[in-house]
Write an enzyme that holds these catalytic residues in place. Structure first.
Site, short mmCIF file in Angstrom:
data_model
loop_
_atom_site.label_atom_id
_atom_site.label_comp_id
_atom_site.label_asym_id
_atom_site.label_seq_id
_atom_site.Cartn_x
_atom_site.Cartn_y
_atom_site.Cartn_z
N CYS A 136 -2.20 -1.63 -8.10
CA CYS A 136 -2.51 -2.75 -7.10
C CYS A 136 -2.20 -4.10 -7.79
O CYS A 136 -2.89 -4.69 -8.75
CB CYS A 136 -4.26 -2.76 -6.81
SG CYS A 136 -4.72 -4.08 -5.70
N CYS A 139 -4.65 -6.82 -7.07
CA CYS A 139 -5.83 -6.86 -7.80
C CYS A 139 -5.70 -7.23 -9.24
O CYS A 139 -6.46 -7.97 -9.89
CB CYS A 139 -6.31 -5.24 -7.95
SG CYS A 139 -6.57 -4.57 -6.31
N ASP A 140 -4.54 -6.86 -9.87
CA ASP A 140 -4.27 -7.07 -11.44
C ASP A 140 -3.24 -7.86 -11.68
O ASP A 140 -2.93 -8.24 -12.94
CB ASP A 140 -3.97 -5.76 -12.02
CG ASP A 140 -5.08 -4.76 -11.92
OD1 ASP A 140 -6.18 -5.24 -11.67
OD2 ASP A 140 -4.93 -3.37 -11.75
#
Length: 314
Positions: A136, A139-140
């Site tokens: 992701c 997300c990261d």
């Protein structure tokens, strides 16, 4: 002792297909609930931007799914997020979904559990998950400011996420096993014009190496068999998806890849059970097609309830 709750329609999965199904089922005046093992929103909640959903030239994935949920709330859909599903029984007149504290009984089930990112299946992938291997970018991505990362894949998701990662990383490799991308032309053009992106074509992932965190990504040229080491801090695989069907395997007809087979009404091989969205065998997996699937599945379920010999759910 577990409580028992009775419904006409239970929808498993709260992404675009699930929420669309919930809206249409509830509007059909049947008692409807939607369950998910995670927070609501599904895969699109992780997308930074969505550009191909009609009516919204550009909208954040999380924002769009919030609108889906608000729309479902308008019709009084009962919601159960973050439930632990222990057992699903589909091949009976009354279907059952058992969670840690509840047994849900229902006349019909709509499976809209979606799909998860497919793994590369190479040495080091599991070892460095969360320490340089991520599925992701949204997300990261921020963890890779001024670092070097590799994105694996050549479709829309891979190329779009690679472009997104350039907001943080100083360099992004796109590693693809073929000699050309599969992404839409407009997406490709953005990537080709981005100076931070370097393409590694005809390359197969071999191994992820590091020391506590990812340091090297080993790839092999599919034509020459030459091994190449890419110095990277992160690897983001985007090579497709596998369906979330663990709870239904052996109960329902599926493809070799595990996707659920349906007819044009989203009917599965079990009467009263429907599937919608990315979890089913479909030629296109997009928010709009998932939403359409959900609408068809819900209307089919409502019709089934109306025409089927009434059975007391108890």
């Amino acid at each position: 002792m577990k409580q028992e709750l009775n419904y006409d329609v239970i929808i498993l999965g709260a992404g675009p297909a699930g929420f669309s199904a919930a809206m249409y089922a509830a509007r059909g005046n049947v008692k409807t609930a939607i369950l998910d093992i995670n927070m609501f929103g599904g895969q699109p909640s992780n997308y930074l931007e969505i550009e191909n959903y009609p009516g919204f030239p550009i909208i954040g994935g999380f924002e769009l799914m919030e609108k889906f949920e608000e729309h479902a709330d308008k019709f009084g859909v009962e919601k159960y997020p973050m439930v632990e599903i222990q057992r699903v029984t589909l091949d009976s007149e009354i279907k059952e979904i058992e969670t840690a504290d509840t047994i849900f009984k229902t006349k019909t089930v709509i499976i809209a559990t979606g799909a998860k990112a497919k793994k590369l299946g190479i040495k080091g992938e599991n070892e460095y998950k969360g320490r340089g291997v991520s599925y992701c970018a949204i997300c990261d991505g921020a963890f890779y400011k001024d670092k070097i990362v590799a994105v694996v894949g050549g479709g829309n998701s891979a190329v779009e996420e690679a472009c997104y990662l350039t907001k943080f990383a100083k360099k992004v490799y796109i590693v693809h096993r073929r000699d050309e991308l599969r992404a839409d032309k407009i997406v490709q053009e953005r990537a080709f014009s981005n100076e931070k992106i370097e393409f590694v074509f005809n390359a197969l992932p071999v191994e992820i190496q590091g020391n506590n965190t990812v340091e090297k990504f080993i790839v092999q040229d599919v034509k020459t068999n030459e091994i190449k080491e890419l110095t990277v801090n992160g690897v983001f695989p985007y090579i497709g998806f596998t369906p979330n069907t663990e709870n239904f395997n052996a109960q329902i007809k599926q493809t070799k890849q595990g996707f659920i087979e349906t007819d044009e009404n989203m009917q599965t091989s079990i009467e009263g059970v429907y599937a919608a969205g990315d979890v089913r065998n479909t030629p296109l997996r997009q928010v709009i097609t998932s939403a359409a699937d959900g609408a068809i599945a819900a209307c089919s379920a409502v019709k089934y309830i109306e025409t089927h010999t009434p059975v007391k759910v108890s």
